[in-house]
Motif scaffolding. Structure first.
Motif, PDB file in Angstrom:
ATOM      1  N   ALA A  21      -0.355   0.083  11.183  1.00 47.72           N
ATOM      2  CA  ALA A  21       0.156   0.536   9.914  1.00 47.72           C
ATOM      3  C   ALA A  21      -0.275  -0.537   8.982  1.00 47.72           C
ATOM      4  O   ALA A  21      -0.723  -0.208   7.838  1.00 47.72           O
ATOM      5  CB  ALA A  21       1.855   0.562  10.057  1.00 47.72           C
ATOM      6  N   MET A  22      -0.281  -1.963   9.342  1.00 44.71           N
ATOM      7  CA  MET A  22      -0.465  -2.930   8.286  1.00 44.71           C
ATOM      8  C   MET A  22      -1.735  -2.726   7.881  1.00 44.71           C
ATOM      9  O   MET A  22      -2.249  -2.817   6.802  1.00 44.71           O
ATOM     10  CB  MET A  22      -0.063  -4.322   9.189  1.00 44.71           C
ATOM     11  CG  MET A  22      -0.581  -5.481   7.884  1.00 44.71           C
ATOM     12  SD  MET A  22      -0.877  -6.872   8.974  1.00 44.71           S
ATOM     13  CE  MET A  22      -2.231  -6.591   9.859  1.00 44.71           C
ATOM     14  N   ALA A  63       5.295  -4.408   7.206  1.00 48.79           N
ATOM     15  CA  ALA A  63       3.811  -4.752   7.337  1.00 48.79           C
ATOM     16  C   ALA A  63       3.562  -5.979   6.453  1.00 48.79           C
ATOM     17  O   ALA A  63       2.707  -6.670   6.863  1.00 48.79           O
ATOM     18  CB  ALA A  63       2.901  -3.259   6.989  1.00 48.79           C
ATOM     19  N   ILE A  64       4.002  -5.930   5.583  1.00 50.28           N
ATOM     20  CA  ILE A  64       3.834  -7.056   4.346  1.00 50.28           C
ATOM     21  C   ILE A  64       4.211  -8.291   5.325  1.00 50.28           C
ATOM     22  O   ILE A  64       3.609  -9.449   5.120  1.00 50.28           O
ATOM     23  CB  ILE A  64       4.381  -6.894   2.998  1.00 50.28           C
ATOM     24  CG1 ILE A  64       3.689  -5.891   1.996  1.00 50.28           C
ATOM     25  CG2 ILE A  64       4.448  -8.354   2.176  1.00 50.28           C
ATOM     26  CD1 ILE A  64       2.247  -6.426   1.595  1.00 50.28           C
ATOM     27  N   ALA A  68       1.802 -11.487   6.075  1.00 49.95           N
ATOM     28  CA  ALA A  68       2.086 -12.893   5.481  1.00 49.95           C
ATOM     29  C   ALA A  68       2.063 -13.722   6.759  1.00 49.95           C
ATOM     30  O   ALA A  68       1.517 -14.804   6.798  1.00 49.95           O
ATOM     31  CB  ALA A  68       3.306 -12.968   4.779  1.00 49.95           C
ATOM     32  N   ARG A  69       2.827 -13.331   7.628  1.00 54.37           N
ATOM     33  CA  ARG A  69       3.023 -14.254   8.970  1.00 54.37           C
ATOM     34  C   ARG A  69       1.620 -14.412   9.820  1.00 54.37           C
ATOM     35  O   ARG A  69       1.469 -15.484  10.460  1.00 54.37           O
ATOM     36  CB  ARG A  69       3.968 -13.587   9.870  1.00 54.37           C
ATOM     37  CG  ARG A  69       4.436 -14.363  11.046  1.00 54.37           C
ATOM     38  CD  ARG A  69       5.540 -13.724  11.897  1.00 54.37           C
ATOM     39  NE  ARG A  69       5.315 -12.318  12.331  1.00 54.37           N
ATOM     40  CZ  ARG A  69       5.725 -11.071  11.650  1.00 54.37           C
ATOM     41  NH1 ARG A  69       6.739 -11.164  10.883  1.00 54.37           N
ATOM     42  NH2 ARG A  69       5.400  -9.782  12.097  1.00 54.37           N
ATOM     43  N   VAL A 125       7.822  -1.325  -5.109  1.00 59.82           N
ATOM     44  CA  VAL A 125       6.761  -1.956  -4.477  1.00 59.82           C
ATOM     45  C   VAL A 125       6.150  -2.723  -4.842  1.00 59.82           C
ATOM     46  O   VAL A 125       5.584  -3.774  -4.629  1.00 59.82           O
ATOM     47  CB  VAL A 125       6.083  -0.744  -3.660  1.00 59.82           C
ATOM     48  CG1 VAL A 125       4.878  -1.376  -2.853  1.00 59.82           C
ATOM     49  CG2 VAL A 125       7.088   0.103  -2.566  1.00 59.82           C
ATOM     50  N   VAL A 126       5.522  -2.317  -6.322  1.00 55.68           N
ATOM     51  CA  VAL A 126       4.704  -3.194  -7.014  1.00 55.68           C
ATOM     52  C   VAL A 126       5.316  -4.590  -7.582  1.00 55.68           C
ATOM     53  O   VAL A 126       4.781  -5.566  -7.517  1.00 55.68           O
ATOM     54  CB  VAL A 126       4.159  -2.404  -8.271  1.00 55.68           C
ATOM     55  CG1 VAL A 126       3.419  -3.237  -9.317  1.00 55.68           C
ATOM     56  CG2 VAL A 126       3.358  -1.287  -7.847  1.00 55.68           C
ATOM     57  N   GLU A 127       6.519  -4.325  -7.911  1.00 52.40           N
ATOM     58  CA  GLU A 127       7.230  -5.634  -8.331  1.00 52.40           C
ATOM     59  C   GLU A 127       7.528  -6.663  -7.263  1.00 52.40           C
ATOM     60  O   GLU A 127       7.328  -7.725  -7.429  1.00 52.40           O
ATOM     61  CB  GLU A 127       8.881  -5.135  -8.582  1.00 52.40           C
ATOM     62  CG  GLU A 127       9.554  -6.161  -9.477  1.00 52.40           C
ATOM     63  CD  GLU A 127      10.785  -5.883 -10.242  1.00 52.40           C
ATOM     64  OE1 GLU A 127      11.615  -6.759 -10.701  1.00 52.40           O
ATOM     65  OE2 GLU A 127      11.163  -4.486 -10.053  1.00 52.40           O
ATOM     66  N   ALA A 128       7.800  -6.083  -5.823  1.00 54.90           N
ATOM     67  CA  ALA A 128       7.914  -6.988  -4.901  1.00 54.90           C
ATOM     68  C   ALA A 128       6.685  -7.887  -4.566  1.00 54.90           C
ATOM     69  O   ALA A 128       6.694  -9.158  -4.288  1.00 54.90           O
ATOM     70  CB  ALA A 128       8.402  -6.170  -3.630  1.00 54.90           C
ATOM     71  N   LEU A 129       5.608  -7.184  -4.916  1.00 57.19           N
ATOM     72  CA  LEU A 129       4.305  -7.990  -4.500  1.00 57.19           C
ATOM     73  C   LEU A 129       3.868  -8.836  -5.764  1.00 57.19           C
ATOM     74  O   LEU A 129       3.420 -10.079  -5.569  1.00 57.19           O
ATOM     75  CB  LEU A 129       3.153  -6.918  -4.280  1.00 57.19           C
ATOM     76  CG  LEU A 129       3.256  -6.263  -3.066  1.00 57.19           C
ATOM     77  CD1 LEU A 129       1.928  -5.428  -2.592  1.00 57.19           C
ATOM     78  CD2 LEU A 129       3.705  -7.129  -1.918  1.00 57.19           C
TER      79      LEU A 129
END
Length: 207
Positions: A21-22, A63-64, A68-69, A125-129
């Motif tokens: 999915a990622m 997935a984000i 990142a991990r 979603v946009v704001e979180a990134l």
């Protein structure tokens, strides 16, 4: 954390499904990937997806975190481990040249590219990134401010502009990677970008 299920045990490997999915989100972006696309990529049925991961947004957020991990960890390491701001930026940009062009993976940075051209429906979603990216720039700025105060960088260094510039180069390198730029080209870009940084005062460098 996996969602608890009743009845028959899950018949797929959750981490493998999350990885697939990622990659789908990384390659195509949040809005361009449908639930049908995800179930095909993850090789599971829609009910299993919802039971294990929740809705599409919850899956994307997980997935984000996985990205990142597993693939974006070089950013935090570069910014926290390098002894000075300049060397942190140099390491960040050069390691990005490698990370953005790894064979067998989507090109560029998922955190930079996965929520571009989204509609208003995906504003959160946009704001979180955006917050993630801005947090990185703020950390670079804080490192610059510290070095200016310590005399490692010149007193007239514009910490905010230099940090934003470095973030802009990093984001541009991601897009260039997606457009086909290879590692050597991006490393050369990193070299050029570092010329905009003022030199450190050698006598004040930390040991």
């Amino acid at each position: 954390m996996a969602t608890k299920q009743r009845g028959r045990p899950r018949s797929f490997d959750r981490e493998t499904a999350l990885e697939q999915a990622m990659r789908a989100f990384w390659e195509h972006g949040y809005e361009a990937v449908s639930i049908a696309d995800l179930t095909r990529a993850m090789d599971i049925k829609a009910p299993s997806l919802y039971a294990a991961f929740g809705d599409k947004r919850s899956l994307f957020e997980e997935a984000i975190e996985a990205y990142a991990r597993n693939y974006g960890v070089f950013t935090a390491k570069a910014l926290s481990e390098a002894p000075t701001a300049r060397r942190a930026a140099d390491r960040l940009l050069h390691e990005a040249a490698v990370s953005h062009t790894l064979p067998g993976l989507p090109r560029g940075c998922m955190i930079i590219s996965a929520a571009t051209n989204c509609t208003e429906q995906s504003a959160e979603v946009v704001e979180a990134l955006q917050k993630r990216r801005n947090k990185g720039i703020a950390f670079i700025e804080s490192r610059i401010v510290t070095d200016v105060a310590a005399g490692v960088l010149p007193a007239d260094t514009d910490a905010h502009a230099l940090a934003v510039y470095t973030g802009a180069v990093l984001q541009g390198m991601s897009q260039q990677a997606r457009d086909g730029a290879d590692r050597a080209t991006l490393e050369a870009v990193a070299d050029v970008a570092m010329r905009a940084w003022p030199p450190e005062r050698a006598q004040d460098r930390p040991a």
